[in-house]
Write an enzyme that holds these catalytic residues in place. Sequence first.
Site, PDB file in Angstrom:
ATOM      1  CB  SER A  12      -9.544  -0.091  -1.714  1.00  0.00           C
ATOM      2  OG  SER A  12      -8.602   0.126  -2.668  1.00  0.00           O
TER       3      SER A  12
ATOM      4  CG  ASP B  70      -4.916   1.498  -3.182  1.00  0.00           C
ATOM      5  OD1 ASP B  70      -3.664   1.184  -2.728  1.00  0.00           O
ATOM      6  OD2 ASP B  70      -5.828   0.831  -3.550  1.00  0.00           O
TER       7      ASP B  70
ATOM      8  CG  ASP C 195      -6.037  -1.289   0.005  1.00  0.00           C
ATOM      9  OD1 ASP C 195      -6.237  -0.357  -0.718  1.00  0.00           O
ATOM     10  OD2 ASP C 195      -6.623  -2.258   0.433  1.00  0.00           O
TER      11      ASP C 195
ATOM     12  CG  ASP D 124      -4.519  -3.092  -3.069  1.00  0.00           C
ATOM     13  OD1 ASP D 124      -4.776  -1.838  -2.947  1.00  0.00           O
ATOM     14  OD2 ASP D 124      -5.676  -3.888  -3.149  1.00  0.00           O
TER      15      ASP D 124
HETATM   16 MG    MG Z   1      -6.417  -0.952  -2.871  1.00  0.00          MG
END
Ligand code: MG
Length: 445
Positions: free
Chosen positions: A99, A238, A240, A242
Site C-alpha cells: 500500500s 496511494d 495500490d 485503493d
Molecule cells: Mg492502499
Amino acid sequence: MVAKKLFGTSGIRGLIGSEVTCELALNVGKSLAYYLGNEGTVVLGYDTRTTNEMLDQAICAGLLESGVDVIKIGMVPTPLVGYATEKLDADAGIMLTASHNPSPYNGIKLWNKNGMAYTSSQEAKIEEIYSNRDYVSVTWDKVGKLHVNEEIKGQYIDDLVDMVEIKEGLKVVIDCASGAGSEISPLVFRKAGCEVTTLNSQPDGFFPGRNPEPNEENLQTLMKTVVAIGADLGIAHDGDADRMITVDEKGNVSPFDSLLALISKEFDGDIVTTVDAGLCMDESVNGKVLRTKVGDVNVAEVIIEENASFGGEPSGTWLHPDFCMCPDGILSGLRMAEIVSRDGKLSDLLAQIPSYPNIREKITCSAEAKIKVMENMEELLTSAFDDVREVNSIDGVRLTFEDDSWVLVRPSGTEDYVRITLESRDAERAESIKETCVKIINDNL
Ligand code: MG
C-alpha cells in the site's frame, strides 16, 4: 482464537528479506489453498514494487502445488483484484502490495469471492494453518492450472466509466505515486471525459517522484500543478490505488473528514464509517451514521450486515457497495470529479461542510501500560463526565456528549501510545474534555 502475528491491520506486511520472503509467500499460498479445500481458483495481482514478480512466482507455485488454479492478472490496482475475484467467479483473490509503505516493504492481502477483504477471523485461520504447517501438496495429476487474464482490465475500466456522468472537459491532475494506479487511473478519467494531466504515472517500484503515502508533505508538486494549469481537481492515490485524496482548485489538500462527509451526501441510505470520524458526518448524511472499528474490512462487514449504501474511513479508503466490496480509489476519484463537474468548485463545496474545533493528542507509554490503561477506560471516562449521551466501545472508548461533542480514547495498533481524538462546537469545551482525558490516562499509567 490465537493472537495474530503474521497478519496486521491490513494483511501481511513487512520488510522484504527479513519479514516478507519468497518462502513466506510460498507457504501462505499453500495455507490459502488448504483453507480453500485444495481446490478452486485464485486471482493473483500485484502493484509496482520491484519485489512483486518474485513473490508472484512463489505464491503462485504454492497454490498450484496445493491443487488450486491461478488466474494471473499482473500489475493492477488493488480494487481490480477485488473486482476480478467477483467477476471471474474465483474462490479468493490475492494482492501483493504494501500500500503506502516505502519501496523496501511488501505484503500480501487476501480477498473473498464477493470482492471483500479477508476478515480478521479468516486471517487467523490462515495463520493457524501456516503456523502449524497443516498445508499439504497434491499428487502430480491434481496440481493447479495457471491462466493469464488480460481482458479483465478492460472490463473493469468500462464498468468504472459507466458508474459516473462527468461533464466533458473537466480538468483533472492525477498523481499515482508511480504505484499501481499509474496505468489504469488516468485512462479511466480520460474515458470518462476528463482532460487529464498526469504526475508520477509511470510504474516504478522505487517511487522516484514521491513517497506513496498521499499526505500534504508528499503532494506538494500536485498542489502546485493544479494551480499552475488551472485544473478543477487534483487526485492523489496511494501505492495500490485503493485510496485517494483530492486537492481543490486552489491547491489545498482536502480535509479528510469533510471530504468523506461530502461524498456521503450523495447516498440516500445509511453510511458506515469508523470511530475516529467527526461530527460533520452526522450533520451531512441522509440516513444513519454507523461507526465501527478502524480498518476497511470492518467497514465492509458492517455495510453488508446493515445493507448500508456507502462506507469510508477518514483516511480516504472508501467502499462503494453499488460497484464492489473492495475499497476503490479510482471510483472514489471519479465520484469526486462527478460532484465537481455538477456542483462547482471543490473549495466551495467543502466550505459548506461544517467544521469544528478538534484536538488530536497522543500519550506515550509502554506496550504493557497501554493494555493496562485501556482495561478500565470505559468506566473511568463515563464516571468522569456527567453528560454522556452514548458510549461506543467497539474500538477503544468513544463517548458522545449531550451537546454532540465526542471523544475517542484508543490505543495505537502499531506504536506505544494512547491516542485521544475529540471534537466540540466549542473550543473551550474541547480543551476541557482533553484535559480530563489526559489526567485520567496519566493517573492510570
Ligand atoms: Mg492502499
